[in-house]
Structure formats: structure tokens, C-alpha cells
Enzyme design. Structure first.
Site, PDB file in Angstrom:
ATOM      1  CE  LYS A   1      -4.464  -1.235   0.287  1.00 17.92           C
ATOM      2  NZ  LYS A   1      -5.550  -0.662  -0.508  1.00 17.92           N
TER       3      LYS A   1
ATOM      4  CB  SER B   1      -0.871  -8.148  -0.656  1.00 11.90           C
ATOM      5  OG  SER B   1      -1.745  -8.822   0.223  1.00 11.90           O
TER       6      SER B   1
END
Length: 418
Positions: A53, A311
Site C-alpha cells: 500500500k 501483499s
């Protein structure tokens, strides 16, 4: 018309290459042997804020005009986008107000505070990401602050796509091409950026988006032809528990994602434990989605080269007991029952000796209601050593109490009693 292009991702990469870590693309021997495939892991859990992110957040904020940043920025996040925004704002000295759901794990809240320092104010609002996001948008409008969307923004998408640029280049350096790329889907920012770049440089690579069974918002959008708000979601996989995907992310996914699959939360938990025990990788639930999906694809990926995007690695250690519990339930090794016990001396001893198998263990035993009558209901948890022991256990429990309840077949009761 494509919302972002290969060139968009390359432009984002030039901005980000000095600000973010080029995370490794690692060949995983254990998973490769387990699935008889050539499995690589893109280790975004090793990013500066332990998730991908940071890429989108940094690029989106850096691309805003200085005049827009004068009053600061606002974002909403279940944790990882918030950490990316916090890190960025601390680096470039911009004020940020970050809205997070009240259900956000404490570990992620503390990390946001750590990365943001004096430049970040945290507001816990709403039980879900979507409720928190609405509050954040209202706050940004009222205070004339720039809202940094967690996924449905072209700069966010381009930034996330830079991890695909890295991994495809790294794979090419090994003289390999990818047959499959697997990545998680929450709001769709990651899969949109990744699929755009992967398909531009390797059109034959199959891009597969992976959602948790309890929050299949992209699948719902594909089914109806537009983003749709799910009436309810399971918030366990918090990094991917989004009720409605973005319009931009949906449009890009429709163009470039070959398939969507959903993974049971119990399988996600088993994968988290497997990654930790076998490879010393700490993956959060959303971070383990892509690897968990290998189990569902095991027949078709044999002999293929597969990239799984890990992720994120922001897992709260306090959740490990719940993760282990869910994994055991998924594997069928732990089962919960309501069993009526005779209210007389020796009833429990009789159950242990005549009903439990030699490899079974009681993990929970609690009378739900003691009354002056012949029998009383007991909430009972039994851990079996192997799944094959369970059918015999069920037969013996039924002989002990023909009216017993298996709580996995009664979710509301399970939630209430266990």
C-alpha cells in the site's frame, strides 16, 4: 478506454524507485514441491510499511498539487493504506487525518501511529471499512482537505502496479515467463495495477484475483456488470473485507483479470500457519490469500511458473489463537457440539472412556444450563489427531445422545456458545 497503461505504471515507478523498497521475488522450494510447480513469491510483506500500500499512497500524494496539500490529507483504511499514507506524510511533512474502522487490529493502529509520528491523527469510526470511508470523505469535504482514496484512484492503481513491473523484470532476468500471477482483491487497487502491467508485457500470463469467501465484492460486481454493495461481509480477512469495489478498479479488472476465485477463511488461516512454520513468513490474512489459492488450483498449475503476491505482513500476534482455531475447524480436526449429559456421577468418565477415541482430546466442556432434571446440555469441544477419526466419533456421540447438535451446522449457535 483503458484508465491506466503500462506507461502510467512506468511513470509511477520513476517517482517511487527511490522512495519504496524493491521487494524480492523469491523462489519458494516448499510450495514448488508441494504443488509440483515453479512457485515464486513477490514479498511485499518486506516493504517499508510491510505491505504494497505504500506504493499507491506515496505516488498519489506526491502527484497532488502543493495547494491541495496545504490543509493536509484524509484517508480511510483498515490498516495498510493508512500506514502508507502515514509514512508518506511523515516523510514529506504533510498533516494527515486517518479514519480506521473500530474493528481494526491494534497492531495496525499502533503501526500507523508509529509511521506517522506527529503528522498523523487517527480517528476510529464505524464497524466496517465502508462506514469509516464515508466518515472520512465527509470530514475531508468539511475541512477542505485532500481525500486519498485507498483503491479507486488512477494514481493509486498505477502505484500498486509498480510491484508488477519489478517482479516481471526480475522474472525475465531469470529467463522465465509467468504462466500465472495471483493477487488478492479487496477494493481492487492491487489487482488493477498488477493486471494492467502484466498483460501489457506478457499477454499469455493468466491473472487470477483472489477474494475471501466472506467478502467476494469483485465477483458480485462481475456478476451484475457494475460495482454492487454486499449486504454483509466477514471481516476476518480485514485487508480484503470491502463491501463494494471501486468503479475504476472494476472496469480495469474486467479488461485484464482472467478469473476470480474465492478462498475460505479457514484455508487462509491454514496457509498463514503453514507460511510461518515452513518458511518463517509472517503474512496477514489478506497477504496469504494468493498462496491459499494454490490449493484450489493445484491440478492446473502442475509444471507451471506461478507468482503469488504476498501483499502484506501486518498480522496482529493477538489473533494467532483465533487463526489456529479457524484452521483446525477448516481441516475438520476440531469440532464443537451440544451434548446432553446425564446429571449423575460418572457421566463424564463414561463419555471419555466410551465415546472419545484414543487420539481425541476435550478442549472445551461447559454446562450451558444446570437444572434439576435427568440431563443437562453441555457445550463440548473435541480435538482429533486426524480427520479420519471424526466419523467414528460422531457415531459414538449419537449413541450417547441421539439429539446432540454439531455446532458447525448451526453458525448462530456456534457464535453464541463458542
Amino acid at each position: 478506454m483503458t484508465l491506466i497503461t503500462k506507461e502510467s505504471v512506468e511513470q509511477a515507478y520513476e517517482v517511487l524507485k527511490e522512495a519504496v523498497s524493491h521487494t524480492p521475488l523469491q523462489h519458494d522450494r516448499y510450495l514448488s514441491e508441494k504443488y509440483q510447480a515453479n512457485v515464486y513469491l513477490k514479498r511485499e510483506d518486506l516493504q517499508k510499511v510491510r505491505s504494497f500500500k505504500l506504493r499507491g499512497a506515496y505516488y498519489a500524494i506526491k502527484n497532488r498539487p502543493q495547494a491541495e496539500l496545504a490543509n493536509g490529507v484524509v484517508c480511510a483504511s483498515a490498516g495498510n493504506h493508512a500506514q502508507g499514507v502515514a509514512y508518506t506524510c511523515n516523510e514529506i511533512k504533510v498533516r494527515a487525518v486517518i479514519f480506521m474502522p473500530t474493528t481494526t487490529p491494534a497492531q495496525k493502529i499502533s503501526q500507523v501511529s508509529f509511521f506517522g509520528g506527529d503528522y498523523v491523527e487517527i480517528k476510529l469510526v464505524g464497524d466496517t471499512f465502508d462506514a469509516s470511508a464515508q466518515a472520512a470523505k465527509d470530514y475531508a469535504k468539511e475541512n477542505q482537505m485532500a481525500f486519498i482514496d485507498p483503491f479507486d484512484d488512477v494514481d493509486i492503481i498505477a502505484g500498486q502496479g509498480t510491484l508488477a513491473l519489478e517482479m516481471m523484470n526480475d522474472l525475465a532476468d531469470k529467463n522465465l515467463t509467468a504462466d500465472y500471477v495471483l493477487a488478492a482483491i479487496g477494493g481492487g487497487g492491487l489487482i488493477s495495477g498488477v493486471s494492467t502491467y502484466v498483460k501489457s508485457v506478457s499477454p499469455d500470463t493468466k491473472v487470477i484475483g483472489v477474494e475471501p469467501t466472506g467478502a467476494p465484492s469483485m465477483q458480485a460486481a462481475f456478476a451484475t456488470g457494475h460495482p454492487v454493495r454486499l449486504p454483509r461481509i466477514d471481516k476476518f480477512v480485514d485487508g480484503a473485507a470491502v463491501q463494494e469495489v471501486g468503479q475504476h478498479t472494476f472496469e480495469i479488472a474486467k479488461l485484464f483479470v482472467d478469473r476470480l476465485i474465492s478462498v475460505d477463511e479457514g484455508l487462509v488461516c491454514s496457509t498463514i500457519l503453514d507460511l510461518y512454520s515452513k518458511q518463517a513468513i509472517v503474512a496477514e490474512p489478506a497477504g496469504a490469500l494468493s498462496v491459499a489459492a494454490l490449493e484450489l488450483l493445484k491440478d492446473e498449475i502442475k509444471g507451471k511458473t506461478v507468482i503469488c503476491v504476498i501483499s502484506g505482513g501486518n498480522n496482529d500476534i493477538n489473533r494467532m489463537a483465533e487463526i489456529e482455531e479457524r484452521a483446525l475447524m477448516y481441516q475438520g480436526l476440531i469440532n464443537y457440539f451440544v451434548v446432553n449429559f446425564p446429571q449423575r456421577p460418572g457421566a463424564l468418565k463414561e463419555f471419555v472412556t466410551e465415546v472419545l477415541g484414543p487420539n481425541d482430546d476435550i478442549t472445551l466442556f461447559e454446562y450451558t444450563k444446570k437444572v434439576n432434571r435427568g440431563t443437562g446440555p453441555v457445550v463440548l469441544g473435541v480435538l482429533s489427531k486426524q480427520k479420519e477419526d471424526v466419523p467414528g466419533l460422531l457415531v459414538r456421540i449419537e449413541q450417547f445422545d441421539p439429539n446432540f447438535l454439531k455446532l458447525s451446522e448451526h453458525p448462530t449457535l456456534h457464535t453464541l456458545l463458542v
